[in-house]
Design an enzyme around this catalytic site. Structure first.
Site, mmCIF file in Angstrom:
data_model
loop_
_atom_site.group_PDB
_atom_site.id
_atom_site.type_symbol
_atom_site.label_atom_id
_atom_site.label_comp_id
_atom_site.label_asym_id
_atom_site.label_seq_id
_atom_site.Cartn_x
_atom_site.Cartn_y
_atom_site.Cartn_z
ATOM 1 N N THR A 137 0.870 -1.169 0.000
ATOM 2 C CA THR A 137 0.000 0.000 0.000
ATOM 3 C C THR A 137 0.905 1.217 0.000
ATOM 4 O OG1 THR A 137 -1.764 -1.144 1.178
ATOM 5 C CG2 THR A 137 -1.793 1.258 1.234
ATOM 6 N N LYS A 182 0.618 4.985 8.333
ATOM 7 C CA LYS A 182 1.217 5.343 7.039
ATOM 8 C C LYS A 182 0.155 5.447 5.956
ATOM 9 C CE LYS A 182 2.431 2.023 4.563
ATOM 10 N NZ LYS A 182 1.855 1.136 3.507
ATOM 11 N N LYS A 215 -7.172 1.441 -2.920
ATOM 12 C CA LYS A 215 -6.784 1.021 -1.571
ATOM 13 C C LYS A 215 -6.968 2.156 -0.569
ATOM 14 C CE LYS A 215 -5.293 -1.596 1.720
ATOM 15 N NZ LYS A 215 -3.991 -2.261 1.804
#
Length: 292
Positions: free
Chosen positions: A102, A245, A177
């Protein structure tokens, strides 16, 4: 020559919580696998299953027909693909580069353009489904890139996941995502608050869960992570530090598009507070600790 198990060598870089299970499923599917991880011991189980260890990403790139990366942060992705002497510089012409980390949509587009200029095919293909999905090969795989490249490597994706969708051009997988992580972020607050409320009301939270998980409140997090919360199991299926993150990438992308995401901002602030208290290596379900 079309991609097949008989003529394809896959290089897998990054054998952590998710990557190891994904790589294991490729071996089970019959693919020849080369592996590299910064910590070799984390790849030992794969080596015992027949994967060949390589000492660097460059070695992987020189030999593999398909290179899959599953690492931690965008800076790791950038270093792997665009760093001097790394994947793109060493990959054979016609190779397929699949980043399943990701990461940043902008970085995915940058890698795509650099790969294309060198006669390589790049796809961004982040996943959802956690450690369970990785083990059971039921991951949702969100792909960005050219359709021809996607169709060529689709059998490889099918060895790791079930819901495999080409979302659009390069970067589209990462944008998808981000949508996924935004949905999870606010949902996790709701799951934790619902379980904390049940406990405070003197109810048996597990019985409450039995009633609400199959109704309108149902979600993957409610069914899969609430039981872990209630059992005091905060081991990582997905690390808090990695979720932070992801939320930061999503927030930055949303701000660039002029989109307000107050739920995402709130979730990020709560998780950052937990990380400051030493929970960054716990699973995302450890948000429950904020309430108990």
């Amino acid at each position: 020559m079309p991609i097949s198990k008989e003529n394809t060598i896959i290089g897998f870089i990054g054998t952590g919580v998710m990557g190891k299970s994904m790589a294991k499923n490729l071996i089970k599917a019959g693919y020849e696998l080369l592996v590299y991880n910064r910590t070799k011991s984390k790849a030992q189980e794969l080596i015992e299953l027949g994967a060949a260890w390589k000492d660097s990403p460059a070695e992987i790139a020189k030999e593999a027909d398909v290179i899959i990366t599953m690492v931690g942060y965008p800076k790791d992705v950038r270093e792997l693909y665009l760093g001097e002497g790394r994947v793109i510089e060493n990959a054979k012409k016609g190779s397929y580069l699949i980043d399943m980390t990701t990461s940043s949509p902008k970085l995915a587009m940058e890698i795509y353009e650099e790969a294309k200029a060198r006669g390589l095919y790049a796809l961004d293909a982040p996943v959802s489904g956690g450690d369970v999905g990785a083990r059971e090969a039921t991951l949702s795989i969100m792909v960005g890139g050219d359709r021809e490249a996607f169709e060529e490597v689709k059998p490889i994706f099918e060895a790791m996941g079930k819901n495999i969708v080409l979302q659009g051009k390069a970067g589209a997988g990462q944008h998808t995502k981000m949508s996924n992580q935004i949905a999870i972020a606010s949902n996790m607050i709701g799951v934790c608050e619902a379980m904390a409320y049940a406990k405070k009301a003197g109810l048996d939270p597990k019985l409450v869960l039995k009633s609400i998980e199959s109704g309108a409140a149902g979600s993957w997090s409610l069914s899969n992570l609430a039981p872990r919360m209630l059992d005091g199991d905060f081991r990582p299926g997905f690390y808090i530090k990695h979720f932070i993150k992801d939320m930061k990438i999503a927030l930055e992308s949303a701000e660039e598009m002029g989109l307000k995401t107050p739920g995402l901002k709130l979730a990020l602030s709560l998780y950052e507070e937990l990380a400051e208290k030493g929970e960054e290596d716990s699973g995302t379900q450890a948000l429950f600790k904020y309430y108990i």
